[in-house]
Each structure stands twice: as structure tokens, then as C-alpha cells.
Design a protein around this motif. Structure first.
Motif, PDB file in Angstrom:
ATOM      1  N   UNK A  73       0.800  -1.222   0.000  1.00 53.18           N
ATOM      2  CA  UNK A  73       0.000   0.000   0.000  1.00 53.18           C
ATOM      3  C   UNK A  73       0.836   1.277   0.000  1.00 53.18           C
ATOM      4  N   UNK A  74       2.040   1.222   0.518  1.00 57.74           N
ATOM      5  CA  UNK A  74       2.882   2.409   0.551  1.00 57.74           C
ATOM      6  C   UNK A  74       3.865   2.463  -0.608  1.00 57.74           C
ATOM      7  N   UNK A  75       3.767   1.519  -1.512  1.00 55.42           N
ATOM      8  CA  UNK A  75       4.645   1.474  -2.684  1.00 55.42           C
ATOM      9  C   UNK A  75       3.916   2.133  -3.856  1.00 55.42           C
ATOM     10  N   UNK A  76       4.163   3.431  -4.065  1.00 54.32           N
ATOM     11  CA  UNK A  76       3.417   4.168  -5.086  1.00 54.32           C
ATOM     12  C   UNK A  76       3.681   3.633  -6.483  1.00 54.32           C
ATOM     13  N   UNK A  77       4.884   3.154  -6.744  1.00 50.92           N
ATOM     14  CA  UNK A  77       5.184   2.597  -8.057  1.00 50.92           C
ATOM     15  C   UNK A  77       4.369   1.346  -8.328  1.00 50.92           C
ATOM     16  N   UNK A  78       4.273   0.480  -7.319  1.00 45.52           N
ATOM     17  CA  UNK A  78       3.473  -0.736  -7.468  1.00 45.52           C
ATOM     18  C   UNK A  78       2.003  -0.396  -7.658  1.00 45.52           C
ATOM     19  N   UNK A  79       1.491   0.522  -6.850  1.00 44.43           N
ATOM     20  CA  UNK A  79       0.090   0.914  -6.958  1.00 44.43           C
ATOM     21  C   UNK A  79      -0.223   1.522  -8.317  1.00 44.43           C
ATOM     22  N   UNK A  80       0.685   2.330  -8.821  1.00 47.30           N
ATOM     23  CA  UNK A  80       0.445   2.949 -10.127  1.00 47.30           C
ATOM     24  C   UNK A  80       0.382   1.892 -11.226  1.00 47.30           C
ATOM     25  N   UNK A  81       1.289   0.906 -11.167  1.00 48.78           N
ATOM     26  CA  UNK A  81       1.281  -0.161 -12.178  1.00 48.78           C
ATOM     27  C   UNK A  81      -0.022  -0.955 -12.117  1.00 48.78           C
ATOM     28  N   UNK A  82      -0.488  -1.258 -10.913  1.00 44.66           N
ATOM     29  CA  UNK A  82      -1.754  -1.980 -10.759  1.00 44.66           C
ATOM     30  C   UNK A  82      -2.913  -1.135 -11.285  1.00 44.66           C
ATOM     31  N   UNK A  83      -2.905   0.151 -10.944  1.00 44.58           N
ATOM     32  CA  UNK A  83      -3.994   1.032 -11.380  1.00 44.58           C
ATOM     33  C   UNK A  83      -4.046   1.142 -12.892  1.00 44.58           C
ATOM     34  N   UNK A  84      -2.894   1.256 -13.529  1.00 43.24           N
ATOM     35  CA  UNK A  84      -2.874   1.373 -14.992  1.00 43.24           C
ATOM     36  C   UNK A  84      -3.389   0.088 -15.656  1.00 43.24           C
ATOM     37  N   UNK A 282      -7.821   6.399 -11.283  1.00 45.29           N
ATOM     38  CA  UNK A 282      -6.849   7.357 -11.813  1.00 45.29           C
ATOM     39  C   UNK A 282      -6.245   8.214 -10.704  1.00 45.29           C
ATOM     40  N   UNK A 283      -6.679   8.009  -9.455  1.00 41.76           N
ATOM     41  CA  UNK A 283      -6.149   8.791  -8.343  1.00 41.76           C
ATOM     42  C   UNK A 283      -5.480   7.920  -7.294  1.00 41.76           C
ATOM     43  N   UNK A 284      -5.062   6.743  -7.679  1.00 37.52           N
ATOM     44  CA  UNK A 284      -4.538   5.787  -6.711  1.00 37.52           C
ATOM     45  C   UNK A 284      -3.299   6.298  -5.999  1.00 37.52           C
ATOM     46  N   UNK A 285      -2.487   7.085  -6.676  1.00 39.17           N
ATOM     47  CA  UNK A 285      -1.241   7.531  -6.061  1.00 39.17           C
ATOM     48  C   UNK A 285      -1.396   8.838  -5.306  1.00 39.17           C
ATOM     49  N   UNK A 286      -2.633   9.267  -5.076  1.00 41.12           N
ATOM     50  CA  UNK A 286      -2.859  10.506  -4.341  1.00 41.12           C
ATOM     51  C   UNK A 286      -2.283  10.393  -2.929  1.00 41.12           C
ATOM     52  N   UNK A 287      -1.527  11.383  -2.532  1.00 43.14           N
ATOM     53  CA  UNK A 287      -1.036  11.446  -1.162  1.00 43.14           C
ATOM     54  C   UNK A 287      -1.451  12.782  -0.578  1.00 43.14           C
ATOM     55  N   UNK A 288      -2.095  12.739   0.560  1.00 43.43           N
ATOM     56  CA  UNK A 288      -2.617  13.967   1.137  1.00 43.43           C
ATOM     57  C   UNK A 288      -1.487  14.843   1.652  1.00 43.43           C
ATOM     58  N   UNK A 289      -1.623  16.143   1.409  1.00 39.94           N
ATOM     59  CA  UNK A 289      -0.669  17.118   1.925  1.00 39.94           C
ATOM     60  C   UNK A 289      -1.071  17.458   3.348  1.00 39.94           C
ATOM     61  N   UNK A 290      -0.195  17.146   4.300  1.00 39.06           N
ATOM     62  CA  UNK A 290      -0.536  17.357   5.703  1.00 39.06           C
ATOM     63  C   UNK A 290      -0.620  18.827   6.063  1.00 39.06           C
ATOM     64  N   UNK A 291      -0.031  19.711   5.285  1.00 34.20           N
ATOM     65  CA  UNK A 291      -0.052  21.133   5.579  1.00 34.20           C
ATOM     66  C   UNK A 291      -1.340  21.724   5.040  1.00 34.20           C
TER      67      UNK A 291
END
Length: 311
Positions: A73-84, A282-291
Motif C-alpha cells: 500500500x505504501x509502494x506508489x510505483x506498485x500501486x500505479x502499475x496496478x492502477x494502470x 486514476x487517483x490511486x497515487x494521491x497522497x494527502x498534503x498534511x499542511x
């Protein structure tokens, strides 16, 4: 879901209306982890169920079982490949027949378990497929463009005209704030224009949270992120009107994407605009900005009242 890591599990992409060309179009198609795609059919004896199928492929339990998914879940590259890969299969299905995209990483123990799910909800699926037939999803995002700070807006820099450095700094900050507030008002106007286009052409609407972090990029602040369900025959009119919603409005950029399979409408909305039906692939790699601040370091967000606006 518990299974041996050495055994495959069944990854589900979409529920679809059976079509004579669908099986043929899936021949040779690979999905997540380059796994071959096939159909699971069920519904004998169920009213309206005989022509509803589930599009699936086998994947590794080591990657898609509970432990594997937590690990990835924290591997954005893996998640992006799955999402595509997920999206590519959904689009291939939707190009042939009405389809209900499923959430990313929807996994069953095996084809039998997937068939049981299909059997249990086949009437609901059939009704939803009828509703979405010949309709597509369009995404509309509105950005308040980032503006470079004025050179004199740094404390201690050279004064402008007869102003002291301190007064010059405060004057520049006021101009920046006024420009930003004007841009948010312009974004509100653009959102109202998009809403007008939706009233004229769309049949449903889903409101997503504005994107932040990685997906927001560095081209401004995303303040509006909605999806619209539009009949194919009205798609070009909607696209043209929505894309033009920012014309003549300074500091605003409107981005229209689509047409997509109806990701946001696979399940009924609570109302016409407030609930996302499925994960936005299409938003799987979204990471919330804590600020949550306004980005200038002073903690003052008084000019940001248009964030997330949806008229």
C-alpha cells in the motif's frame, strides 16, 4: 481473506453486460501482473442475470492477499502499475459493452467465490448496467494557478519608491492576498459555469475531494474535482462547455478528462453530487498534503474560502 501465498487468487475488474464480441475482445488481453483476462458467468434462474458477467484474472496471493496488499500500500510505483493495468482492462471492456468498474484490488479466493458474489447481486448489477448504458464519465478539475511572489515581498529587501522596507513588504503581501482572493472568486465563477453545463447535459454528478500532494502537481491548487455522467450523444457539448468554463477568468485553469468508464457511478449516489461510488483508479497515487495552510508560512488562510467549492 486467507489463502496460501503459493496459490492464485481471483482479481476482479468489472461487472459487465455480456456481449457477443466481449469474449473475443478479451482474448490475449492481460491485466494486473500481466495475467490473462477471462470472464466468470453466473445468473441461471435469476431474473435479468443471464447476461451479466464478471471480468477477472488470476493473480498471486503473495501480492494480493491481505498481507501482500498491506505490504504494497505504501509502494506508489506498485500501486500505479496496478492502477494502470486495472484501468486498461476496464476500458477494453467498456469499449464493447456497459460495464461497472470495481474498486482497485477487488480480490476473491477463487473464481467460485467471485461467481458467488455475482450470483448474490446479479439483479442489482443488471439494473445498474441498464442505467449506465450509453453513458460515460467526464472529470472536471479547476485549479487556482500558483503565482510567483513579488520580488519586494521579502522582509529586508530594497524598498519600492518612498516606502520603507517594512512597508514595501506589507504592501506586496496585500497585493498578493488580493490577487489570490480574486483568483478564488474566479474559480467560483468557473465552477458555476461547469454546473450550468452539467444541468444542460449530465444525468448525474459525483463530488471528489480536491487533489493534493503528488497528484496535484505544481501547476496550482486544485479546488474543484467532480465527475459527471453524460450520455454519449451529449459528450462533446458537455466537454466543450466545461473546458471553456475558465475563459476570461484570470488565475484559473480548467482541466477536463475523459470519456471514461463510469467509475464514480458504479453504485448509486446518495444524492446527485456528494458521494463517490468507487475508488478513483486514476487517483490511486494521491497522497494527502498534511499542511492545511495557505503555503506562505504565516498560517493565515483567510483568503481561501473557495477551497473545495462545488455550487
Amino acid at each position: 481473506m486467507t489463502t496460501s501465498p503459493s496459490e492464485p487468487v481471483t482479481y476482479a475488474y468489472a461487472v459487465a453486460r455480456a456481449h457477443p464480441d466481449l469474449a473475443r475482445s478479451l482474448t490475449g488481453l492481460v491485466g494486473v501482473a500481466d495475467a490473462p483476462v477471462h470472464m466468470v458467468a453466473e445468473g441461471a434462474g435469476e431474473e435479468g442475470g443471464g447476461d451479466v458477467v464478471l471480468v477477472v484474472s488470476p493473480v498471486s496471493a503473495a501480492d494480493f492477499g491481505e498481507e501482500g496488499l498491506r505490504r504494497h500500500l505504501e509502494d506508489l510505483g506498485w500501486l500505479e502499475a496496478v492502477a494502470r493495468a486495472h484501468h486498461a482492462v476496464v476500458e477494453a471492456v467498456a469499449a464493447r459493452t456497459p460495464a461497472l468498474p470495481l474498486r482497485l484490488a477487488t480480490v476473491y479466493l477463487d473464481d467460485g467465490s467471485a461467481r458467488g458474489m455475482l450470483r448474490s447481486a446479479v439483479r442489482l448489477f443488471s439494473e445498474r448496467l441498464d442505467h449506465l448504458a450509453d453513458q460515460v464519465e467526464w472529470g472536471v478539475k479547476i485549479y487556482v494557478e500558483a503565482t510567483a511572489p513579488a520580488a519586494e515581498a521579502t522582509p529586508g529587501s530594497a524598498p519600492a519608491g518612498d516606502l520603507t522596507p517594512g512597508r514595501a513588504y506589507l504592501s506586496a503581501r496585500r497585493r498578493q492576498r488580493n490577487d489570490r482572493e480574486a483568483a478564488y472568486r474566479a474559480a467560483q465563477e468557473a465552477a458555476e459555469r461547469v454546473a450550468d453545463a452539467a444541468r444542460a447535459h449530465a444525468t448525474d454528478r459525483a463530488t471528489h475531494r480536491p487533489q493534493q500532494g503528488v497528484l496535484a502537481g505544481d501547476a496550482g491548487e486544485n479546488v474543484f474535482n467532480d465527475a459527471f455522467l453524460v450520455p454519449r450523444g451529449r459528450s462533446e457539448a458537455f466537454r466543450s462547455e466545461a473546458a471553456g468554463a475558465g475563459h476570461g477568468l484570470a488565475g484559473v485553469r480548467v482541466e477536463v478528462t475523459g470519456p471514461w468508464a463510469p467509475y464514480s457511478f458504479a453504485v448509486p449516489q446518495d444524492d446527485g453530487r456528494g458521494t463517490r461510488g468507487t475508488d478513483d483508479t486514476r487517483s490511486t497515487t494521491d497522497t494527502a498534503d498534511a499542511d492545511g495552510g495557505d503555503g506562505d508560512g504565516d498560517g493565515d488562510d483567510s483568503g481561501d474560502t473557495v477551497r473545495g467549492v462545488a455550487p
